[in-house]
Design an enzyme around this catalytic site. Structure first.
Site, PDB file in Angstrom:
ATOM      1  N   ILE A  39       0.846  -1.210   0.000  1.00  0.00           N
ATOM      2  CA  ILE A  39       0.000   0.000   0.000  1.00  0.00           C
ATOM      3  C   ILE A  39       0.876   1.253   0.000  1.00  0.00           C
ATOM      4  O   ILE A  39       0.548   2.262  -0.622  1.00  0.00           O
ATOM      5  CB  ILE A  39      -0.967  -0.015   1.202  1.00  0.00           C
ATOM      6  CG1 ILE A  39      -1.702  -1.369   1.265  1.00  0.00           C
ATOM      7  CG2 ILE A  39      -1.990   1.111   1.092  1.00  0.00           C
ATOM      8  CD1 ILE A  39      -2.503  -1.598   2.517  1.00  0.00           C
ATOM      9  N   ASP A  73      15.754   1.819   9.939  1.00  0.00           N
ATOM     10  CA  ASP A  73      14.848   0.928  10.664  1.00  0.00           C
ATOM     11  C   ASP A  73      14.173   1.697  11.808  1.00  0.00           C
ATOM     12  O   ASP A  73      14.849   2.392  12.577  1.00  0.00           O
ATOM     13  CB  ASP A  73      15.650  -0.259  11.228  1.00  0.00           C
ATOM     14  CG  ASP A  73      14.750  -1.402  11.624  1.00  0.00           C
ATOM     15  OD1 ASP A  73      14.918  -2.506  11.091  1.00  0.00           O
ATOM     16  OD2 ASP A  73      13.847  -1.176  12.470  1.00  0.00           O
ATOM     17  N   TYR A  92      -1.053  -8.943  16.133  1.00  0.00           N
ATOM     18  CA  TYR A  92      -0.974  -7.963  15.045  1.00  0.00           C
ATOM     19  C   TYR A  92      -1.980  -6.825  15.291  1.00  0.00           C
ATOM     20  O   TYR A  92      -1.611  -5.647  15.342  1.00  0.00           O
ATOM     21  CB  TYR A  92      -1.241  -8.642  13.694  1.00  0.00           C
ATOM     22  CG  TYR A  92      -1.555  -7.672  12.595  1.00  0.00           C
ATOM     23  CD1 TYR A  92      -0.601  -6.763  12.154  1.00  0.00           C
ATOM     24  CD2 TYR A  92      -2.829  -7.637  12.009  1.00  0.00           C
ATOM     25  CE1 TYR A  92      -0.899  -5.847  11.154  1.00  0.00           C
ATOM     26  CE2 TYR A  92      -3.130  -6.730  11.015  1.00  0.00           C
ATOM     27  CZ  TYR A  92      -2.169  -5.836  10.595  1.00  0.00           C
ATOM     28  OH  TYR A  92      -2.477  -4.917   9.615  1.00  0.00           O
ATOM     29  N   GLY A 104      -9.054 -18.536  13.287  1.00  0.00           N
ATOM     30  CA  GLY A 104      -9.129 -17.091  13.513  1.00  0.00           C
ATOM     31  C   GLY A 104      -9.894 -16.319  12.453  1.00  0.00           C
ATOM     32  O   GLY A 104     -10.090 -15.114  12.593  1.00  0.00           O
TER      33      GLY A 104
END
Ligand code: UDP
Length: 341
Positions: free
Chosen positions: A30, A69, A159, A296
């Site tokens: 994205i 990073d 997440y 899930g």
């Protein structure tokens, strides 16, 4: 606080406001398309990316790339100071639910820890506005459909939790130190532009997996469960074209808004319907392999996207399933091995 208003005003050219954007994760799916659209619009983009999971080829050459990073606080702070952007667009994160269940710390370290370094760097440099790539996974498995922004957020995996925790930190700094966060909670991102498309390793998403069958790279596509309480028994999702997603980021940058926005179309497609559209577009029969449910997976996730329409003026224009699949198919045919092609 920072010179957001001032610098914007200084750089109005041809009656348009040119923004200087610090965009993390511009080598990802994205992020690459949002960078492309921002550059098309004449904005200046600095991509901050560690290239760990993205692709160098996916970074728009019109953007400036800083390899670094987010887990390195000093590196983020120095980069932010050097760029002094008008706003931040934050994509860089790990995004595999299954992996997050196996290794939660990895997700909290990168998605939350890295995000906090970014926030700290913004505060130190006086940058107020951040468009944060959040997810419908922060809601967990709601009973109510369609899903509006007012639903309780109860993530069911690390997440979603790591994304929610960064939302929470940003919200507190909104109250305390005037950060202006926009949380864009995506539903199922898909599709491609002419230049940039979906290339994950491993690939877990339904549309690229179906297209792999059409390309002859897999014999059949697994369908994870056909005994859900849906019309045809397969899971329903709200699929949103990445061009529409990217446009929402630009609208959020341009408007004086803050807070959460769900980004979906408000209509759902079942797994079987997606596969059927792929058959029509590719002309390939696409054999399926009935498989057990994937742990899930909620039966149905569909956005209530009225708020984004009303407050961002956002209307999806490429998110009908046929256009999504056609765009993805065009890209995958040109890049049968992804960016390595
Ligand atoms: N799915 C499937 N076969 C695949 C990949 C996905 O049946 O090879 C199903 C998955 O179980 C879910 C839907 O397709 O019901 C969308 O999955 P995807 O991984 O694309 O997105 P998610 O909704 O999990 O983020």
């Amino acid at each position: 606080m920072g010179g957001f208003g001032l610098r914007r005003a200084e750089r109005i050219c041809y009656n348009r406001i040119v923004m200087n954007i610090f965009l993390t994760g511009g080598s990802g799916y994205i992020g690459s398309v949002t960078t492309e659209l921002l550059c098309d619009g004449g904005h200046e983009v600095v991509v901050f990316d560690n290239l760990e999971r993205g692709h160098l080829e996916a970074v728009d050459p019109r953007a400036r790339l800083m390899v670094g990073d987010l887990r390195d606080a000093r590196c983020v702070r120095d980069a932010m100071r050097a760029v002094r952007p008008d706003a931040v667009v934050h994509f860089a994160a790990y995004a595999l639910v299954g992996e997050s269940m196996q290794n939660p710390m990895m997700y909290f370290d990168n998605n939350l820890g890295g995000g906090l370094h970014l926030l700290e760097a913004m505060l130190q440099t006086g940058v107020r506005k951040i468009i944060f790539s959040s997810t419908c996974a922060t809601y967990g498995q709601p009973e109510v459909m369609p899903m509006t922004e007012t639903l309780p957020q109860k993530p069911t995996n690390p997440y979603g939790e790591s994304k929610l925790m960064l939302e929470t930190a940003l919200r507190w700094e909104q109250e305390r130190r005037g950060i202006q966060p926009v949380f864009l909670r995506y539903f199922n991102a898909c599709g491609a532009t002419e230049k940039y498309g979906e290339d994950h390793e491993p690939e877990t998403h339904i549309i690229p997996n179906v297209l792999k069958v059409a390309l002859g790279q897999a014999r059949a596509v697994p369908v994870f469960g056909d005994d859900y309480e849906t019309l045809d028994g397969t899971c329903i999702r709200d699929y949103i074209h990445i061009v529409d997603l990217a446009r929402a980021h630009i609208l959020a940058l341009e408007k004086e808004v803050a807070g959460p926005f769900n980004l979906g179309t408000g209509s759902g497609y079942s797994v079987k319907q997606v596969i059927e559209t792929c058959r029509e577009v590719t002309g390939h029969e696409i054999p399926v392999e009935m498989s057990p449910r994937r742990p899930g997976d909620p039966a149905c996730l569909v956005a209530g996207a009225g708020k984004a329409r009303e407050q961002l003026g956002w209307t999806p224009v490429r998110s009908d399933m046929k256009t999504i699949v056609q765009d993805a198919w065009n890209w995958h045919q040109r890049h049968p091995r992804g960016y390595r092609s």
